[in-house]
Design an enzyme around this catalytic site. Sequence first.
Site, PDB file in Angstrom:
ATOM      1  CB  THR A 388      29.669  33.218 -12.441  1.00  0.00           C
ATOM      2  OG1 THR A 388      30.688  32.463 -12.138  1.00  0.00           O
ATOM      3  CG2 THR A 388      28.580  32.578 -13.184  1.00  0.00           C
ATOM      4  CB  THR A 406      32.062  31.482 -14.811  1.00  0.00           C
ATOM      5  OG1 THR A 406      32.556  31.846 -13.595  1.00  0.00           O
ATOM      6  CG2 THR A 406      32.496  29.953 -15.150  1.00  0.00           C
ATOM      7  CB  SER A 459      29.587  23.872 -13.353  1.00  0.00           C
ATOM      8  OG  SER A 459      29.251  25.263 -13.267  1.00  0.00           O
TER       9      SER A 459
HETATM   10  N1  GLY Z   1      33.253  28.400 -11.493  1.00  0.00           N
HETATM   11  C1  GLY Z   1      31.874  28.071 -10.253  1.00  0.00           C
HETATM   12  C2  GLY Z   1      30.909  27.169 -11.153  1.00  0.00           C
HETATM   13  O1  GLY Z   1      31.071  26.897 -12.171  1.00  0.00           O
HETATM   14  O2  GLY Z   1      30.309  26.827 -10.387  1.00  0.00           O
END
Ligand code: GLY
Length: 577
Positions: A388, A406, A459
Amino acid sequence: MRRAARVLIACWYLIGATGCATFAVDSGAESSPFSHGVLAADHVIASRAGLEMLERGGNAVDAAVAASFCLAVVRPYSCGLGGGGFMVVHLAAEEPMPARNIAITYRETAPGGLHPEYYAQLGLPDASRIGPHAVGVPGTVAGLLYALENFGTLDRATVLRPAIRAAEKGFAIDADYVAAAREVLDDLAENPGWPDLIGRERFEWFHRRFLFNGEPKVGQVLHQPELGRTLRLLARDGEAAFYAGPLAHAIADACPAMTPGDLAHYEPRTSRPLTGAFRDRTIIAMPLPSSGGIALLQSLGLLERRRGDLDSTTSNSAGYVHLVVEAMKHAFADRAQWLGDDRYVDVPVATLLSDEYLSDLASRIDPQRTQPPDRYGNSVQLPDDDGTSHLSAVDQWGNAVACTETINLEFGSLTAIPEFGLLLNNEMDDFLTIPGQRNAFGLEQSERNQPEPGKWPLSSMSPTIVLGPDGRVEVVVGGSGGPRIISSSLQAMLSVLLFDASAQEAVSAPRFHHQWMPNVVQFEDSWVDGAVIEALGALGHEVGRREDVGVVQLIRRAGGGYSAASDPRKGGAPAGR
Ligand code: GLY
């Protein structure tokens, strides 16, 4: 995956070795404000790409898109064309148009072959994290090109130029890159079955290219000619170059649950951001499928309702940490029970953000004591990142972009498409993949967040813009670090809004994290005030340590312009003029 010690980065930060003429920070000193726009990314090459667009007369969206494509090259373990993201855009009023706020979702979707029992039936350990079963349909290219076409002003070729340059000429890898690569090498040593799960040929290419044959060192140059060619195709042919034709077929061929049709049907979504109020400011936050906006607005709403208690605290004092932790515990408890892709499941967003509900939760906060987990959120009836990258941008016209992208964990699924230079995400692990099991971030989730074809996993990414009482942009913030994105963005924002911290102070201050379950307050290793930790223990909290709590890029209004800071935890630097 663990995060290795980043001593080198700390040293780099202390000596202020930025190599960027427009950036001057040493040990918390504030750079002079930028009056014509600034971009703060977690790599200075990306910040400079954004600045290049501003200098060509582009706006904040042009700058953010150029920086994002550049991050795909220089932070390949954090984000990229094989991943997804979220963007919050504020377009300042321009006669005859009033100001507008837009949320763009370009999160990866579950491919057509996925269903709630997919991973349980597969029976392959780690399949939701490593290898081609973990991959969601990538959204980054669609989202960035959508933003550019609808809200930018420059052409594709111009905006993609810095990324193509970085891919083809190469760049020297830094301490953060090396830390990420070493972490994956450690994981690989502990998991000898992963190369077969990924596929030997793809793995060998990934290992040679991104892990430098197992010996990554600061200063080695990463060349990505295949990615450069892919970026050139995008500049020439746009989105179709990614979502149709040989590239789409190559991705679908690599991923057992995905077909070319899944890519052909991928669409980003634009919607109205969530908004809330805090101290006469308007908070513009990301809606579902990000939990970040709801969690931030709930936390701020609870803190506003405990204003008397909050105002008697000082930054990072025991009373302050306790109140913020209690607010976060409520928000994360609701995340676990209620949140999911609102196109597939009913989520009572209005209720979760209503005055009545927040007032009830706020009344349950005890300034003298923390409480057992089942007392948080509406969870009484409960039955049961270090990838991310975030960037913040503002331009001379007062437009702003907060953008978080991310590929999930470091280097995503470790699954490459060598001929196109791509690394694919492992975003499917953000679903509840096996009922009763926590995901890689230790998050408990409900059945609302189970995989289904076309669904977005929940997310924590929290790109956020704060408008001042005059309607102008006051803060642009967001971060990386899985669920710690929410706590780190919240704390950086509170540092500015409550304590008037400079941008640099706001991102550099030591932080803490609580995500309701596991029931522990985690303090960063850099947190030195042991008395606060002891006081939290006396209030009934279980306390622990972790290396870092998120990586934040923040811009704030200051001195007639904007000042900006990239988090020293990852070694980026802003660029502006
Ligand atoms: N992949 C981590 C999130 O989107 O929170």
